[in-house]
Design an enzyme around this catalytic site. Structure first.
Site, PDB file in Angstrom:
ATOM      1  N   HIS A 195     -73.771 133.918 -34.224  1.00 18.19           N
ATOM      2  CA  HIS A 195     -72.778 134.336 -35.584  1.00 18.19           C
ATOM      3  C   HIS A 195     -72.584 133.258 -36.575  1.00 18.19           C
ATOM      4  O   HIS A 195     -72.957 132.181 -35.938  1.00 18.19           O
ATOM      5  CB  HIS A 195     -71.972 135.528 -35.328  1.00 18.19           C
ATOM      6  CG  HIS A 195     -70.804 134.728 -34.925  1.00 18.19           C
ATOM      7  ND1 HIS A 195     -70.578 133.825 -33.277  1.00 18.19           N
ATOM      8  CD2 HIS A 195     -69.606 134.784 -35.048  1.00 18.19           C
ATOM      9  CE1 HIS A 195     -69.186 133.685 -32.859  1.00 18.19           C
ATOM     10  NE2 HIS A 195     -68.729 133.731 -34.530  1.00 18.19           N
TER      11      HIS A 195
ATOM     12  N   LYS B  57     -95.944 118.474 -34.268  1.00 17.83           N
ATOM     13  CA  LYS B  57     -97.065 118.406 -33.856  1.00 17.83           C
ATOM     14  C   LYS B  57     -96.958 119.575 -33.292  1.00 17.83           C
ATOM     15  O   LYS B  57     -96.200 120.539 -32.739  1.00 17.83           O
ATOM     16  CB  LYS B  57     -97.564 116.780 -33.028  1.00 17.83           C
ATOM     17  CG  LYS B  57     -96.784 116.686 -31.607  1.00 17.83           C
ATOM     18  CD  LYS B  57     -96.911 116.326 -31.174  1.00 17.83           C
ATOM     19  CE  LYS B  57     -96.976 114.548 -31.428  1.00 17.83           C
ATOM     20  NZ  LYS B  57     -96.399 113.121 -30.288  1.00 17.83           N
TER      21      LYS B  57
END
Length: 181
Positions: A65, A132
């Site tokens: 939240h 990567k």
């Protein structure tokens, strides 16, 4: 984690035991490991799902939240957080609400994850960006295993590493990294 250890963690370090998160609706799979100082959104942990073989390094925060809109709009933003299988989240990383993290992911230390992370990815930075593919990262690490110092479990705190081994490691790792079991 044993009940006594969990209780001591809560009382001594002020950390909420995993069992309390589970009672509030947190879902997690097999071999889930949460290291010291992690913060899971306790009030909304039922919106967090974590897969199997997941490790949260120390001081990781997972937030479901965001109260930045509460004063202006009268409502806080909320969002589910889904973390796949075989995920490592590095020290001090922050996962924001509404994020999906795929399988076979590595999140570098100190990252702030503001967007979904696809399967087989290594991400890092603030905000976290693709670096990567996980396969490429692991190939490079396997190559390094034959070039860099490698230490067995006797070189760890859990096996009471002695002063001689500590000094040996410090000397060998002066200008390079290594690996430990």
């Amino acid at each position: 984690m044993g009940k006594l250890k969990e209780l001591l963690m809560w009382k001594i370090r002020g950390e909420i035991p995993l069992s309390k998160y589970k009672e509030r609706g947190l879902v997690f799979g097999e071999n889930f490991s949460m290291e010291m100082g992690c913060t899971l959104d306790y009030s909304h942990c039922f919106l967090i799902e974590i897969g199997s073989d997941v490790t949260l390094a120390p001081k990781v925060s997972i937030i479901a939240h965001d109260a930045s809109t509460k004063r202006s709009l009268g409502y806080a933003k909320i969002g589910r957080v889904n973390i796949g299988n075989r995920v490592f989240i590095g020290l001090g990383s922050i996962i924001l609400p509404g994020i999906n993290i795929g399988d076979d992911v590595v999140i570098a230390a100190g990252s702030v994850v503001t967007k979904d992370v696809p399967n087989n990815s290594v991400v890092g930075g603030n905000p976290a960006k693709f670096l990567k593919h996980t396969e490429d990262y692991l190939i490079k690490q396997k190559e390094n295993l034959s070039k860099l110092p490698v230490y067995d479990e006797s070189y760890t705190v859990r096996k009471n590493i002695d002063k001689t081994k500590k000094e040996e490691m410090k000397k060998a790792l002066r200008d390079k990294n290594g690996y430990v079991d």
